[in-house]
Enzyme design. Structure first.
Site: not given
Ligand code: THU
Length: 159
Positions: A72, A114, A74, A63, A61, A111
């Site tokens: 994210c 994704c 994925e 940010e 991930n 999420c």
């Molecule tokens: N996140 C992912 O990388 N994948 C997901 O399916 C759920 C959330 C990350 C996004 C963000 O950087 C952190 O987790 C918190 O939401």
């Protein structure tokens, strides 16, 4: 009339119960998770994709101070794959997530955004993608297709 939707999933008790290729995916996802850039949530996620030629693509991930501009793990992995290998088929997707300094064992599911993106590539390749999600330790949850995680899904067939 009230109706029910049934979804199927499998639980795998722990890392030791995975096959060799699944163990490799677990290790790659766990390793790349360390590269997650998550200064705002302190929640690290790693993803490993198995392509049909045996190659493994990873992503973490990423940010951003403007929160919605982040991505994210994925989608980082899937978009990179489609950008560089537009004809490659993805067989398995493994995702490991959890708080940075915590060896939590609650499986972290992909999420909603994704799930929608994974669905797009499942439709594109006309072949199901097996989804595995977990935490750095503990149980692993597996589905045969993203459709099990996204009932009543919206896809290009409606357009
Ligand atoms: N996140 C992912 O990388 N994948 C997901 O399916 C759920 C959330 C990350 C996004 C963000 O950087 C952190 O987790 C918190 O939401």
């Amino acid at each position: 009339m009230e109706k029910e939707i049934k979804i199927n999933f499998e639980t795998i008790a722990s890392y030791n119960d995975l096959s060799e290729v699944e163990k490799t995916l677990f290790n790659k996802a766990k390793e790349v998770r360390k590269n997650g850039y998550a200064p705002y949530s302190n929640f690290l996620v790693g993803c490993a994709l198995l392509l049909e030629n045996g190659e493994i693509i990873t992503g973490s991930n990423q940010e951003n101070a403007a929160y919605p501009s982040g991505l994210c793990a994925e989608r980082t992995a899937i978009f990179w794959t489609s950008a560089n290998y537009p004809n490659a088929k993805i067989k398995k997707l493994f995702v490991i997530g959890g708080p940075k300094d915590d060896l939590s064992s609650t499986p972290i599911p992909p999420c909603g955004g994704c799930r929608q993106s994974i669905l797009e590539y499942e439709a594109k390749q006309k072949e199901e993608i097996e989804i595995y999600f977990t935490a750095p330790t503990g149980e692993i949850i597996k589905t045969k297709s993203i459709r099990d995680l996204l009932p009543f899904s919206f896809d290009g067939s409606f357009l």
